[in-house]
Design an enzyme around this catalytic site. Structure first.
Site, PDB file in Angstrom:
ATOM      1  CB  ALA A  27     -12.252  -3.034  -0.531  1.00 14.84           C
ATOM      2  CG  ASP A  28      -6.521  -0.909   0.065  1.00 16.18           C
ATOM      3  OD1 ASP A  28      -7.090  -1.677   0.750  1.00 16.18           O
ATOM      4  OD2 ASP A  28      -5.189  -0.630   0.066  1.00 16.18           O
ATOM      5  CE  LYS A  47       0.976  -1.009  -5.102  1.00 17.46           C
ATOM      6  NZ  LYS A  47       0.521  -0.696  -3.727  1.00 17.46           N
ATOM      7  CE  LYS A 106      -5.083  -7.644  -3.200  1.00 22.98           C
ATOM      8  NZ  LYS A 106      -4.278  -7.021  -4.433  1.00 22.98           N
ATOM      9  CD  GLU A 156      -0.398  -4.687   3.224  1.00 28.93           C
ATOM     10  OE1 GLU A 156      -0.906  -5.541   2.371  1.00 28.93           O
ATOM     11  OE2 GLU A 156       0.427  -3.449   2.379  1.00 28.93           O
TER      12      GLU A 156
HETATM   13  N1  PSU Z   1       1.491  -2.029  -1.418  1.00 29.25           N
HETATM   14  C1  PSU Z   1       2.830  -2.240  -1.426  1.00 29.25           C
HETATM   15  N2  PSU Z   1       2.530  -4.319  -1.113  1.00 29.25           N
HETATM   16  C2  PSU Z   1       1.066  -4.633  -2.163  1.00 29.25           C
HETATM   17  C3  PSU Z   1       0.274  -3.708  -1.683  1.00 29.25           C
HETATM   18  C4  PSU Z   1       0.702  -2.591  -1.422  1.00 29.25           C
HETATM   19  O1  PSU Z   1       3.006  -1.784  -1.010  1.00 29.25           O
HETATM   20  O2  PSU Z   1       1.240  -5.639  -2.187  1.00 29.25           O
HETATM   21  C5  PSU Z   1      -1.529  -4.247  -1.675  1.00 29.25           C
HETATM   22  C6  PSU Z   1      -1.983  -3.906  -0.871  1.00 29.25           C
HETATM   23  O3  PSU Z   1      -1.977  -5.305   0.294  1.00 29.25           O
HETATM   24  C7  PSU Z   1      -2.995  -3.172  -1.041  1.00 29.25           C
HETATM   25  C8  PSU Z   1      -3.030  -3.664  -2.102  1.00 29.25           C
HETATM   26  O4  PSU Z   1      -4.337  -3.367   0.165  1.00 29.25           O
HETATM   27  O5  PSU Z   1      -1.884  -4.336  -3.006  1.00 29.25           O
HETATM   28  C9  PSU Z   1      -4.469  -3.036  -2.821  1.00 29.25           C
HETATM   29  O6  PSU Z   1      -4.501  -4.092  -3.705  1.00 29.25           O
HETATM   30  P1  PSU Z   1      -6.005  -3.877  -5.060  1.00 29.25           P
HETATM   31  O7  PSU Z   1      -5.320  -2.720  -5.658  1.00 29.25           O
HETATM   32  O8  PSU Z   1      -6.465  -4.670  -5.927  1.00 29.25           O
HETATM   33  O9  PSU Z   1      -7.316  -3.217  -3.737  1.00 29.25           O
END
Ligand code: PSU
Ligand code: MN
Length: 302
Positions: free
Chosen positions: A139-140, A157, A84, A24
């Site tokens: 949305a993942d 995380k 993003k 990604e």
């Molecule tokens: N994991 C990481 N670094 C990141 C992300 C995940 O180690 O930058 C990013 C990924 O692109 C993931 C996104 O899809 O964070 C999720 O963001 P949100 O919570 O806004 O959906």
């Protein structure tokens, strides 16, 4: 339909059924600080090549969704100020000829359209803390439920509500397997405190599950939860202290939506004096390594 461009090496590898792993670009553009992000993007690709696997880094550049970037594309995701981009942003970027760094969701979506079956990331997105008020769920999760790709991730995380994330993965019928662990990892830490129902001992087992999934006609992805190696794990006490501080700052700043994850990752790097960044890079390398093994085992079955 958003135009899709495969790099020549990715197109060749897919046609010849050689192993390919998607990577990604949001982790590069928004998850890691400059200039380490550029070195990391190149390193992940080199790690795959050294293992005999074709890298397919995904990003939208000037309205075109790329699966597989050239050197200039990799430079752009590391150095340009890219939006993003999740799945919902793809048609807007395409129509405007704009550029975006793809999240896990958008990367999985585009890689699957290109025919790539394995994807390495750092940490999957999930249900945010306080989601019962904010409704903030990445949305993942729904994208993975509808996209037959295997994602190798160090769990999710610890900034997230991990218990709720695991519940949602269950509801969405996404298979989750621990890679040589019975516990779901928490990104910088090996153990989130949550048990897993299933564990696999190697890449061939993952490939067998992928094959069974295809035969069963399921369209869900598979999450391979791969903990950071013990020697590289962040000290749990220091982790907890800094995480609490960063969460409190995000709260005070009143952050919402897609800004939350990049803010927290950036603050945690600063507050830890760079320690969290080293662990982040180590766990990502470890995911790339396992994803390469899975892609090789998958190619060998066909
Ligand atoms: N994991 C990481 N670094 C990141 C992300 C995940 O180690 O930058 C990013 C990924 O692109 C993931 C996104 O899809 O964070 C999720 O963001 P949100 O919570 O806004 O959906
Ligand atoms: Mn969100």
């Amino acid at each position: 339909m958003v135009a899709l461009t495969l790099s020549a090496e990715v197109a060749d590898a897919i046609a010849a059924r050689r192993p390919v792993v998607a990577l990604e670009s949001t982790i590069i553009s928004h998850g890691l600080p400059h200039p380490r992000n550029h070195a990391a993007a190149l390193e992940f690709e080199q790690q795959l090549r050294d293992a005999g696997v074709t890298p397919a880094t995904v990003a939208v550049l000037d309205g075109v969704a790329h699966v597989g970037l050239d050197a200039e594309g990799v430079r752009r995701i590391a150095e340009d100020d890219l939006a993003k981009a999740s799945v919902r942003d793809l048609p807007i970027l395409a129509a405007r000829g704009a550029s975006g760094a793809t999240t896990v969701a958008a990367t999985a979506h585009l890689a699957n359209r290109a025919g790539v079956r394995v994807f390495a990331t750092g940490g999957l997105g999930g249900v945010h803390r306080g989601a019962s008020d904010s409704f903030d769920e990445s949305a993942d999760l729904p994208t993975l439920a509808a996209t037959p790709i295997t994602v190798v991730s160090a769990g999710v995380k610890s900034v997230l509500d991990i218990a709720a994330t695991l519940e949602r993965l269950e509801t969405l019928s996404v298979p989750v397997v621990g890679y040589r662990t019975r516990r779901f990892p928490a990104f910088w830490l090996r153990d989130s405190g949550h048990d897993l129902d299933w564990t696999v001992e190697g890449a061939e087992e993952v490939a067998a599950i992928m094959a069974a999934r295809d035969e069963g006609g399921s369209s869900a992805g598979i999450l391979v939860a791969n903990p950071v190696p013990e020697a590289e794990e962040w000290d749990p006490g220091e982790h907890d202290r800094i995480l609490d501080a960063a969460l409190a700052e995000a709260d005070t700043a009143g952050l919402r939506g897609k800004a939350v994850t990049p803010f927290l990752l950036g603050r945690i790097v600063e507050l830890s004096g760079g320690r969290s960044l080293e662990v982040n890079l180590d766990l990502a390398r470890n995911n790339v390594r396992v994803a390469a093994e899975v892609a090789i085992a998958w190619a060998a079955r066909r």
